[in-house]
Design a protein around this motif. Structure first.
Motif, mmCIF file in Angstrom:
data_model
loop_
_atom_site.group_PDB
_atom_site.id
_atom_site.type_symbol
_atom_site.label_atom_id
_atom_site.label_comp_id
_atom_site.label_asym_id
_atom_site.label_seq_id
_atom_site.Cartn_x
_atom_site.Cartn_y
_atom_site.Cartn_z
ATOM 1 N N ILE A 91 72.977 12.878 54.766
ATOM 2 C CA ILE A 91 72.286 13.383 53.572
ATOM 3 C C ILE A 91 70.901 13.922 53.940
ATOM 4 O O ILE A 91 70.519 15.026 53.536
ATOM 5 C CB ILE A 91 72.177 12.272 52.496
ATOM 6 N N ILE A 92 70.155 13.149 54.721
ATOM 7 C CA ILE A 92 68.782 13.563 55.040
ATOM 8 C C ILE A 92 68.787 14.805 55.932
ATOM 9 O O ILE A 92 67.948 15.696 55.761
ATOM 10 C CB ILE A 92 68.014 12.409 55.725
ATOM 11 N N ILE A 95 69.335 17.717 53.670
ATOM 12 C CA ILE A 95 68.138 17.998 52.865
ATOM 13 C C ILE A 95 67.048 18.631 53.735
ATOM 14 O O ILE A 95 66.419 19.625 53.347
ATOM 15 C CB ILE A 95 67.623 16.704 52.197
ATOM 16 N N ALA A 96 66.853 18.072 54.940
ATOM 17 C CA ALA A 96 65.810 18.600 55.820
ATOM 18 C C ALA A 96 66.120 20.037 56.220
ATOM 19 O O ALA A 96 65.213 20.857 56.390
ATOM 20 C CB ALA A 96 65.683 17.716 57.062
ATOM 21 N N ALA A 97 67.414 20.352 56.344
ATOM 22 C CA ALA A 97 67.787 21.699 56.780
ATOM 23 C C ALA A 97 67.690 22.717 55.649
ATOM 24 O O ALA A 97 67.246 23.841 55.860
ATOM 25 C CB ALA A 97 69.206 21.671 57.347
ATOM 26 N N THR A 100 63.988 21.879 51.466
ATOM 27 C CA THR A 100 62.711 21.303 51.873
ATOM 28 C C THR A 100 61.898 20.797 50.683
ATOM 29 O O THR A 100 61.085 19.903 50.815
ATOM 30 C CB THR A 100 61.887 22.329 52.667
ATOM 31 N N PHE A 102 63.159 19.272 48.101
ATOM 32 C CA PHE A 102 64.085 18.414 47.373
ATOM 33 C C PHE A 102 63.410 17.497 46.360
ATOM 34 O O PHE A 102 63.787 17.456 45.190
ATOM 35 C CB PHE A 102 64.898 17.576 48.365
ATOM 36 N N ALA A 103 62.368 16.787 46.819
ATOM 37 C CA ALA A 103 61.741 15.788 45.949
ATOM 38 C C ALA A 103 60.971 16.426 44.797
ATOM 39 O O ALA A 103 60.555 15.741 43.877
ATOM 40 C CB ALA A 103 60.836 14.870 46.756
ATOM 41 N N ALA A 106 62.806 19.265 39.322
ATOM 42 C CA ALA A 106 62.681 18.489 38.091
ATOM 43 C C ALA A 106 63.872 17.559 37.909
ATOM 44 O O ALA A 106 63.713 16.382 37.577
ATOM 45 C CB ALA A 106 62.551 19.418 36.892
ATOM 46 N N VAL A 107 65.074 18.078 38.176
ATOM 47 C CA VAL A 107 66.274 17.278 37.925
ATOM 48 C C VAL A 107 66.295 16.049 38.857
ATOM 49 O O VAL A 107 66.667 14.945 38.443
ATOM 50 C CB VAL A 107 67.551 18.145 38.049
ATOM 51 N N VAL A 108 65.839 16.226 40.088
ATOM 52 C CA VAL A 108 65.798 15.105 41.038
ATOM 53 C C VAL A 108 64.772 14.074 40.590
ATOM 54 O O VAL A 108 65.035 12.869 40.546
ATOM 55 C CB VAL A 108 65.465 15.615 42.463
ATOM 56 N N LYS A 109 63.581 14.559 40.222
ATOM 57 C CA LYS A 109 62.511 13.647 39.780
ATOM 58 C C LYS A 109 62.971 12.810 38.591
ATOM 59 O O LYS A 109 62.782 11.593 38.557
ATOM 60 C CB LYS A 109 61.278 14.463 39.360
ATOM 61 N N ALA B 50 58.608 10.799 50.010
ATOM 62 C CA ALA B 50 59.101 11.154 48.672
ATOM 63 C C ALA B 50 60.594 11.460 48.731
ATOM 64 O O ALA B 50 61.354 11.018 47.866
ATOM 65 C CB ALA B 50 58.333 12.346 48.126
ATOM 66 N N VAL B 51 61.009 12.205 49.756
ATOM 67 C CA VAL B 51 62.439 12.519 49.905
ATOM 68 C C VAL B 51 63.231 11.235 50.138
ATOM 69 O O VAL B 51 64.277 11.009 49.528
ATOM 70 C CB VAL B 51 62.665 13.514 51.064
ATOM 71 N N SER B 54 63.959 9.362 47.146
ATOM 72 C CA SER B 54 64.844 10.038 46.194
ATOM 73 C C SER B 54 66.242 10.249 46.757
ATOM 74 O O SER B 54 66.977 11.089 46.261
ATOM 75 C CB SER B 54 64.276 11.394 45.793
ATOM 76 N N THR B 65 65.500 9.816 60.400
ATOM 77 C CA THR B 65 66.382 10.982 60.407
ATOM 78 C C THR B 65 65.598 12.258 60.127
ATOM 79 O O THR B 65 65.754 13.267 60.819
ATOM 80 C CB THR B 65 67.492 10.821 59.337
ATOM 81 N N TYR B 66 64.729 12.194 59.124
ATOM 82 C CA TYR B 66 63.979 13.390 58.715
ATOM 83 C C TYR B 66 63.043 13.857 59.833
ATOM 84 O O TYR B 66 63.017 15.025 60.198
ATOM 85 C CB TYR B 66 63.185 13.080 57.445
ATOM 86 N N PHE B 69 65.026 15.261 62.725
ATOM 87 C CA PHE B 69 65.560 16.591 62.481
ATOM 88 C C PHE B 69 64.474 17.665 62.585
ATOM 89 O O PHE B 69 64.678 18.690 63.219
ATOM 90 C CB PHE B 69 66.226 16.673 61.104
ATOM 91 N N THR B 70 63.322 17.418 61.966
ATOM 92 C CA THR B 70 62.266 18.445 62.000
ATOM 93 C C THR B 70 61.732 18.623 63.424
ATOM 94 O O THR B 70 61.208 19.673 63.750
ATOM 95 C CB THR B 70 61.090 18.099 61.052
ATOM 96 N N ILE B 186 67.718 12.255 33.448
ATOM 97 C CA ILE B 186 67.681 13.723 33.381
ATOM 98 C C ILE B 186 67.565 14.178 31.928
ATOM 99 O O ILE B 186 66.729 15.010 31.581
ATOM 100 C CB ILE B 186 68.941 14.329 34.044
ATOM 101 N N GLY B 191 61.148 11.486 34.552
ATOM 102 C CA GLY B 191 60.133 11.773 35.569
ATOM 103 C C GLY B 191 58.999 12.619 35.023
ATOM 104 O O GLY B 191 58.058 12.950 35.747
ATOM 105 N N ALA B 193 59.202 15.648 34.314
ATOM 106 C CA ALA B 193 59.261 16.988 34.911
ATOM 107 C C ALA B 193 60.238 17.872 34.144
ATOM 108 O O ALA B 193 61.094 17.383 33.429
ATOM 109 C CB ALA B 193 59.704 16.893 36.361
#
Lengths: 181, 193
Positions: A91-92, A95-97, A100, A102-103, A106-109, B50-51, B54, B65-66, B69-70, B186, B191, B193
């Motif tokens: 998953i990460i 997301i990282a790819a 960027t 992601f966080a 609005a829908v995620v928050k 934050a990622v 979430s 992992t993050y 990857f970067t 949602i 949130g 947002a």
């Protein structure tokens, strides 16, 4: 081999639905590992959490290694551990790819603000369930109360609480035996 | 590339070895690592956090992992994660072996008698912490001083409803409630947002 695969898959499922770290995993472990698979008792899970607090590394990983080891030795420990981290890595990496920001969506928050409320409620449920297994008499009630209050007020390492509670346990049990003699 | 991967493994091995007590304990070590290696800035680290918060999975693993990857692509994400978990797997396997041999020892049993309520206490504190963050707006209250700002009314209602439902319908899997909470979050913009 079949059991190793089962350990991997079961813990991969746990890793995929654990939002917010080791404590959030507790209610799911109770349901999947204790009640459904019967791979560990509730007391054992509490022991693993206590040891996980005093040993290095992530608690979710420590618990997976413990239960895997119990079921199928060293290979089992490794299979369960790789399982619990597998979904995160996928998953990460995705997301990282690709996502960027992601966080910031609005829908995620909003979704995660809702999920956090649910995780809090599930932890409360888990605590109510585990209560009977750990607080069995006056001494254990005092230990529970003292650790809760002190760890809430003071920002010190959990190791101190776990080690002193173990020592108190040994002393209390020894005194009890002497009284009976 | 190979040297970078080895370095990633080594750096995360160290984090895994020294961070005791859960995922967030890795944070100061990662901060130091970022400053020293230049792989990521502190600001990037907070974005990663934050990622991690979430997405499912242990936060420490997500961070590894993050960052992996970067720094070095897919291979990096796998190597960094393996580096992070290797020390704890070795240590837990040793502890598990010890416990197996001494499980029936009188003193080990007494130690666990005291340990279990302590473990409960620590879990309870974590639970209280999560409840305070989700049900109250302490920061907003400090700014405005108004008591109506102290409570997250929406969150308190959701928590009460989920608590009641999950205790009435005990057969329903906890993950189902997480799904319900995500949808409610949602629909009602939890949130903000």
């Amino acid at each position: 081999m079949k059991l190793l695969f089962e350990l991997f898959i079961t813990f991969a499922k746990l890793g995929a639905v654990t939002f917010g770290g080791g404590y959030a995993m507790l209610p799911i472990i109770q349901r999947e590992i204790v009640e459904k698979k019967k791979w560990a008792t509730e007391e054992e899970v509490l022991d693993y959490y206590a040891i996980g607090q005093c040993t290095p590394g992530v608690i979710a990983v420590n618990t997976a290694t413990f239960i895997g080891q119990k079921k199928k030795g060293i290979a089992g420990g490794i299979a369960a551990t790789l399982g619990v981290v597998f979904p995160s890595v996928i998953i990460i990496t995705v997301i990282a790819a690709f996502l960027t920001n992601f966080a910031e969506y609005a829908v995620v928050k909003n979704a995660f603000a809702g999920i956090r409320v649910c995780v809090a409620v599930l932890i409360v449920n888990a605590i109510i369930k585990l209560w009977k297994k750990s607080v069995v008499d006056v001494i254990t009630f005092i230990i529970f109360l003292a650790v809760t209050v002190l760890s809430f007020i003071f920002d010190v390492s959990p190791i101190i609480f776990v080690v002193s509670a173990a020592v108190i346990g040994i002393i209390a049990k020894n005194l009890e035996v002497r009284k009976k003699c | 590339m190979l040297i970078l991967l080895l370095k990633l493994f080594y750096e995360f091995f160290k984090v895994g070895l020294f961070s005791v007590g859960g995922g967030l304990a890795t944070l100061p070590f990662l901060q130091e690592m970022g400053n020293r290696t230049g792989w990521f800035t502190t600001e990037q680290l907070y974005n990663i956090l934050a990622v991690s918060e979430s997405t499912p999975g242990p936060i420490g693993v997500n961070m590894a992992t993050y960052v992996g990857f970067t720094t070095a692509g897919v291979a990096g994400s796998i190597i960094a994660t393996l580096g992070l978990i290797t020390p704890s797997v070795i240590i837990i396997l040793i502890v598990a072996l010890f416990l197996k041999n001494f499980k029936d020892n009188k003193h080990v049993k007494s130690a666990f008698y005291g340990l279990r309520p302590a473990s409960m206490g620590l879990i309870c504190t974590a639970g209280i912490g999560v409840l305070l963050i989700t049900l109250f707006n302490i920061d907003l209250f400090k700014q405005t001083g108004s008591f109506t700002d102290l409570f997250s009314i929406k969150a308190i209602i959701l928590a009460a409803v989920l608590f009641a439902l999950s205790n009435i319908f005990k057969k329903i899997h906890p993950v189902a409630w997480i799904g319900v909470a995500a949808v409610v979050g949602i629909l009602f913009r939890f949130g903000g947002a």
